[in-house]
Write a protein that holds these residues in place. Structure first.
Motif, PDB file in Angstrom:
ATOM      1  N   HIS A 387       0.837  -1.201   0.000  1.00 33.98           N
ATOM      2  CA  HIS A 387       0.000   0.000   0.000  1.00 33.98           C
ATOM      3  C   HIS A 387       0.871   1.250   0.000  1.00 33.98           C
ATOM      4  N   GLY A 388       1.879   1.269   0.898  1.00 34.90           N
ATOM      5  CA  GLY A 388       2.777   2.414   0.960  1.00 34.90           C
ATOM      6  C   GLY A 388       3.623   2.562  -0.299  1.00 34.90           C
ATOM      7  N   LEU A 389       4.109   1.453  -0.834  1.00 35.36           N
ATOM      8  CA  LEU A 389       4.930   1.492  -2.039  1.00 35.36           C
ATOM      9  C   LEU A 389       4.123   1.955  -3.245  1.00 35.36           C
ATOM     10  N   LEU A 390       2.894   1.456  -3.379  1.00 31.48           N
ATOM     11  CA  LEU A 390       2.049   1.871  -4.497  1.00 31.48           C
ATOM     12  C   LEU A 390       1.688   3.343  -4.403  1.00 31.48           C
ATOM     13  N   LYS A 391       1.422   3.813  -3.187  1.00 38.10           N
ATOM     14  CA  LYS A 391       1.140   5.233  -3.009  1.00 38.10           C
ATOM     15  C   LYS A 391       2.354   6.075  -3.393  1.00 38.10           C
ATOM     16  N   GLY A 392       3.543   5.483  -3.162  1.00 37.16           N
ATOM     17  CA  GLY A 392       4.775   6.200  -3.506  1.00 37.16           C
ATOM     18  C   GLY A 392       5.146   6.122  -4.968  1.00 37.16           C
ATOM     19  N   ARG A 444      12.817   2.308  -1.233  1.00 37.32           N
ATOM     20  CA  ARG A 444      11.708   2.977  -1.930  1.00 37.32           C
ATOM     21  C   ARG A 444      10.676   3.547  -0.974  1.00 37.32           C
ATOM     22  N   ILE A 445      10.811   3.259   0.326  1.00 41.17           N
ATOM     23  CA  ILE A 445       9.843   3.743   1.312  1.00 41.17           C
ATOM     24  C   ILE A 445      10.568   3.921   2.642  1.00 41.17           C
TER      25      ILE A 445
END
Length: 628
Positions: A387-392, A444-445
């Motif tokens: 979720h965090g990676l996709l948002k990023g 990446r996060i």
């Protein structure tokens, strides 16, 4: 001088102001007579009170003592409202407060002491109406109670989640007992209940009523039934309250008859329902399930025991059923799915509401482990990381190598059995649960972004349930190694319930706090100590959740969660395996987190086979006939 001019009036609290009266008035004055009579009655010095009355001293002493016994009063306090006299006659108006004991109300009433001079000394003109204006010769006071039976705990469809269980109730009809003191002494010796409380209950009750004194479950009764049978006048009757819990047993909770130890805590040898919840919802909702006993102060005819008048009544608090969110059909399917020799837990929730549908365990506790356990989720936590990676901005088609071994910031990660996947996409890595590939994305996060995504899924927020629960925790991650460990689900801690809610959020697009009880409302227990308000629903980014659904569908259709496949609908999910070491205890955990239709589940099993939890989830979906 007129009678009104000669009247001396006082308003005082005997317990506080009586010492100040000494010497203030000289006889003949009614004040000391009134003071001594009421103080003697209040303090239990009935002989002192009787000396200030014109009746037979023994009769007065016995009558005043009987009042305390007939009311089973913890205390009686008086205050003088008014004293007036005219010539040889007078009167004193007083206010009485009678403490009827723990868990019982305070009875207040106004009374009157008629006074007259006898041989130059003021006396209370004795009659039973001195005790209460409505009490007359040949009558007595009593406390009549109407206990309320325990209400059941129900599933979402209104079906009881417990069966009736026979309990043995020991009691008496006071009118038939020749020596209540001896009976209570013997019963106290056998049961451990306080003798004075047993006796007080007998002496204060209407003599013709059955007075329950103690209740026993089957095992306890078998141990002492011969001793109980040897007590003259003691009767044993059978009650069948709904107390034997059905599944989920530890969520519903157990009920026990009140013991001598519990009696010390609750007050009185008897309480509404005569049972107490030991754990689970039975304990959390004890007051709602039992209500409170109706209590009445009555005057009885001393010969016929018929009620002459009711002086005061307290209806008590109405008890009520507790209706839960549990779906008995799904609960049965969950129980069958996890049944076996290994520790396992399954929690199912309705994705659109957060309502808990089933809590099933094998060799684990449903509350302590399934709702409140603290476990490493392994790559099942990649749902939140993704979720965090996709948002990023991460593209699910980006190539991310899945190697057997990888070091990130000094932390080593290993992925057995994935050799040959040299350059798979992130979607493939997610579906396969490749820990080395996922950990490699640590750059990446950052830690705050991970924590923010976790909070959107309710991880670490303060839930409010009537039972203990754990919403999860994510440690601070200040470097690549720490971030990689969070992404890999090695340093985070979750409960099966918290992960079921994560799956529900991806399914519905909104994270919702868990719900276990539909009615009634009651103060609840937060998932962990927190001054924060209870969380509300959190709407997730629609684009991101859409991509997460695609990833989780691949986890079942072509990934490590394929064993969760079930007929009748499409299953979404991820599977993982992680080794957790806490306090020198090492365990290998298999996880499945996903959903079918509107039912989201998290399954955790202690197993060396990474597909164990997914297999259990598939069994649950199949047997519960979840609708797509």
């Amino acid at each position: 001088m007129s009678a009104r001019a000669r009247a001396v009036r006082a308003v005082l609290a005997l317990g506080l102001a009586a010492p100040l009266l000494t010497g203030c008035f000289e006889e003949p004055s009614p004040h000391e007579a009134v003071r001594d009579f009421l103080l003697g009655w209040q303090s239990g010095d009935y002989a002192a009170a009787a000396r200030r009355a014109d009746g037979d001293p023994a009769t007065v002493r016995r009558a005043l003592e009987d009042v305390r016994l007939q009311l089973d009063a913890a205390s009686i306090r008086f205050s003088i409202k008014d004293i007036a006299h005219d010539g040889d006659d007078g009167r004193a108006d007083f206010h009485a407060e009678v403490d009827l004991g723990e868990n019982n109300p305070l009875w207040q009433y106004d009374g009157l002491l008629p006074l007259h001079l006898v041989g130059g000394e003021w006396k209370v003109r004795w009659s039973p109406s001195v005790i209460h204006p409505d009490l007359h010769a040949g009558q007595r006071l009593a406390v009549a109670t109407v206990p309320v039976g325990r209400k059941p705990i129900l599933d979402r469809d209104g079906n009881p989640l417990q069966d009736e269980t026979p309990l043995q109730v020991a009691g008496v009809k006071p009118a038939k007992i020749k020596d209540p003191g001896r009976l209570c002494e013997e019963l106290s010796r056998v049961t451990g209940f306080a003798q004075d409380r047993l006796l007080g209950r007998i002496l204060s009750s209407p003599p013709q009523d059955f007075v329950a004194l103690a209740t026993f479950g089957r095992n306890k009764y078998q141990q002492i039934k011969d001793k109980l049978a040897a007590i003259p006048g003691l009767e044993i009757v059978t009650d069948n309250p709904p107390v034997a819990p059905k599944s989920p047993v530890q969520i519903v909770g157990r009920v026990t008859a009140i013991t001598a130890e519990a009696e010390q805590q609750l007050g009185g040898p008897q309480r509404a329902g005569d049972t107490i919840g030991r754990d689970g919802l039975q304990r959390a909702y004890q007051d709602q399930l039992t209500g409170s006993t109706e209590t009445r102060i009555v005057i009885l005819d001393s010969k016929t025991w018929q009620q002459v008048k009711e002086l005061k009544a307290w209806p008590g608090r109405q008890n009520t059923e507790v209706r839960t969110t549990i779906d008995s059909r799904m609960q049965s399917a969950g129980d069958d799915a996890v049944r076996g020799s290994r520790p396992a837990a399954l929690v199912a929730v309705q994705a659109s509401t957060g309502e808990i549908l089933a809590v099933s365990t094998s060799e684990l506790n449903q509350e302590k482990d399934a709702l409140a356990g603290k476990f490493a989720p392994g790559t099942a936590f990649s749902i939140i990381a993704a979720h965090g990676l996709l948002k990023g901005g991460l593209d699910p088609e980006q190539k991310v190598p899945c190697s057997a071994d990888r070091t990130v910031g000094g932390a080593r990660f290993q992925q057995p059995g994935i050799l040959g996947l040299v350059a798979p996409s992130f979607q493939t890595d997610f579906a396969q649960g490749c820990v080395t590939a996922l950990a490699s994305l640590a750059r990446r996060i950052n830690g705050p972004a991970l924590a923010s995504s976790a909070a959107e899924f309710g991880i670490g927020t303060g839930w409010r349930l009537p039972l203990r629960s754990f919403s999860g925790s994510v440690p601070g991650a200040g470097d690549d190694a720490a971030v990689a460990k969070v992404i890999a689900g090695q340093s985070a801690r979750v409960s099966p319930l918290s992960m079921a809610l994560v799956a529900a959020a991806v399914d519905s697009g909104t994270w919702r706090p868990p719900v276990l009880v539909l009615s009634p409302e009651q103060p609840v227990t937060t998932s962990e100590p927190s001054a924060r308000p209870a969380p509300g629903p959190v709407a997730l980014d629609a684009t991101v959740t859409g991509r997460l659904r695609t990833l989780m569908r691949a986890g079942v259709s072509s990934g490590s969660a394929h064993a969760a496949t079930a007929p009748g609908g499409t299953v979404y999910g991820v599977a993982s395996q992680v080794t957790q070491t806490d306090k020198k205890q090492r365990r290998t955990l298999s996880w499945f987190v996903g959903w079918q239709g509107d039912v989201a589940v998290a399954v955790m099993a202690e197993s060396g086979d990474p597909g164990t939890a997914a297999t259990m989830a598939g069994s649950f979906f199949r047997d519960s006939n979840v609708q797509p």
